[in-house]
Structure formats: C-alpha cells, structure tokens
Design a protein around this motif. Structure first.
Motif, PDB file in Angstrom:
ATOM      1  N   LYS A 103       4.238  -4.539   1.985  1.00  0.00           N
ATOM      2  CA  LYS A 103       3.914  -3.181   2.449  1.00  0.00           C
ATOM      3  C   LYS A 103       5.089  -2.572   3.177  1.00  0.00           C
ATOM      4  CE  LYS A 103      -1.118  -3.514   2.850  1.00  0.00           C
ATOM      5  NZ  LYS A 103      -2.279  -3.604   3.777  1.00  0.00           N
ATOM      6  N   ASP A 157       0.276  -7.710   1.913  1.00  0.00           N
ATOM      7  CA  ASP A 157       0.797  -7.423   3.247  1.00  0.00           C
ATOM      8  C   ASP A 157       2.293  -7.707   3.333  1.00  0.00           C
ATOM      9  OD1 ASP A 157      -2.159  -8.562   5.086  1.00  0.00           O
ATOM     10  OD2 ASP A 157      -1.679  -6.643   4.141  1.00  0.00           O
ATOM     11  N   SER A 215      -4.409   5.347  -7.244  1.00  0.00           N
ATOM     12  CA  SER A 215      -4.655   4.626  -6.001  1.00  0.00           C
ATOM     13  C   SER A 215      -3.981   3.259  -6.077  1.00  0.00           C
ATOM     14  CB  SER A 215      -6.160   4.446  -5.781  1.00  0.00           C
ATOM     15  OG  SER A 215      -6.795   5.702  -5.636  1.00  0.00           O
ATOM     16  N   SER A 216      -3.392   2.843  -4.968  1.00  0.00           N
ATOM     17  CA  SER A 216      -2.618   1.600  -4.983  1.00  0.00           C
ATOM     18  C   SER A 216      -2.952   0.704  -3.798  1.00  0.00           C
ATOM     19  CB  SER A 216      -1.126   1.903  -4.988  1.00  0.00           C
ATOM     20  OG  SER A 216      -0.767   2.684  -3.869  1.00  0.00           O
ATOM     21  N   ASN A 217      -2.708  -0.562  -3.982  1.00  0.00           N
ATOM     22  CA  ASN A 217      -2.863  -1.552  -2.924  1.00  0.00           C
ATOM     23  C   ASN A 217      -1.694  -2.520  -2.995  1.00  0.00           C
ATOM     24  OD1 ASN A 217      -5.432  -1.248  -1.342  1.00  0.00           O
ATOM     25  ND2 ASN A 217      -6.271  -1.176  -3.403  1.00  0.00           N
ATOM     26  N   TYR A 218      -1.340  -3.051  -1.833  1.00  0.00           N
ATOM     27  CA  TYR A 218      -0.183  -3.922  -1.746  1.00  0.00           C
ATOM     28  C   TYR A 218      -0.514  -5.207  -0.985  1.00  0.00           C
ATOM     29  CZ  TYR A 218       2.446   0.260  -2.990  1.00  0.00           C
ATOM     30  OH  TYR A 218       2.926   1.399  -3.626  1.00  0.00           O
TER      31      TYR A 218
END
Length: 119
Positions: free
Chosen positions: A63, A60, A55-58
């Motif tokens: 993105k 803003d 699972s990943s998050n960036y």
C-alpha cells in the motif's frame, strides 16, 4: 484464452517497474483482474486486485507504493511498482476471471514474470 505478463526485470532498491498483463483469445468480459507474487520458499500471495468497475485492494505490504490499473478496451491490467524493496523480489503472476462466452474461467493464471530488487 491467454494471459501474457511482461515488464519484470532487475532493479535497484528504491526504483520502479511497471508490469503489464494482456488477456487475449475468446473474451466476452473480464471481471476481477489481479496480481499475485511468489518468493522462493514462500506461498503465493495476493498483491493487488481490481474489479471491472475500477475498485481496488492491496496487500498491506505494498500500500502506498504499488498501483493497480486496467484498460478494459485492451483487456490489460497494469501494476506500477514504486519504491521497490528487496522483499518485493518474487515471480509476479497475473490472474483474472474471464468470461469466454462458453466457459467462465475463474481465477485464470498467466505465466509469471520475475522481479528482482537488489539492495
């Protein structure tokens, strides 16, 4: 335990770079791995993070342009950076939560790699 980052360099706006960061040493497991960056005169900021499950998050600001991935067998995290902008110019650092079996290294930092995007 060591985190070795590579892949930085000088690129024109609109270009691409791929950063790599390999963990080595006494490693039992690695939880989250991430990339941060610090531009001159600015605070270090999170760019992207990925869990052991993928699972990943960036941030803003990246993105749709940057992609984080990891190879658990190689204890390596990657950052594919496309459509680079001059504002992406910074020193990029990798960071990881590493279980060495004796010590849990939470938020362990690698050395930085310079990314410079020319306009």
């Amino acid at each position: 335990v060591q985190l070795q980052a590579s892949g930085g360099g000088l690129v024109q706006a609109g270009g691409s770079l791929r950063l790599s960061c390999a963990a080595s040493g006494s490693i039992v497991s690695i939880n989250s791995m991430g990339w941060y960056r610090q531009a001159p005169g600015k605070q270090r900021e999170l760019v992207a993070i990925i869990t052991s499950g993928g699972s990943s998050n960036y941030a803003d600001s990246v993105k749709g342009r940057f992609t984080i991935s990891r190879d658990n067998a190689k204890n390596t995290v990657y950052l594919q950076m496309n459509s680079l902008k001059p504002d992406d110019t910074a020193v990029y650092y990798c960071n990881a939560d590493i279980n060495s079996g004796i010590v849990y290294h939470r938020g362990y930092w690698g050395q930085g790699t310079q990314v410079t995007v020319s306009s």
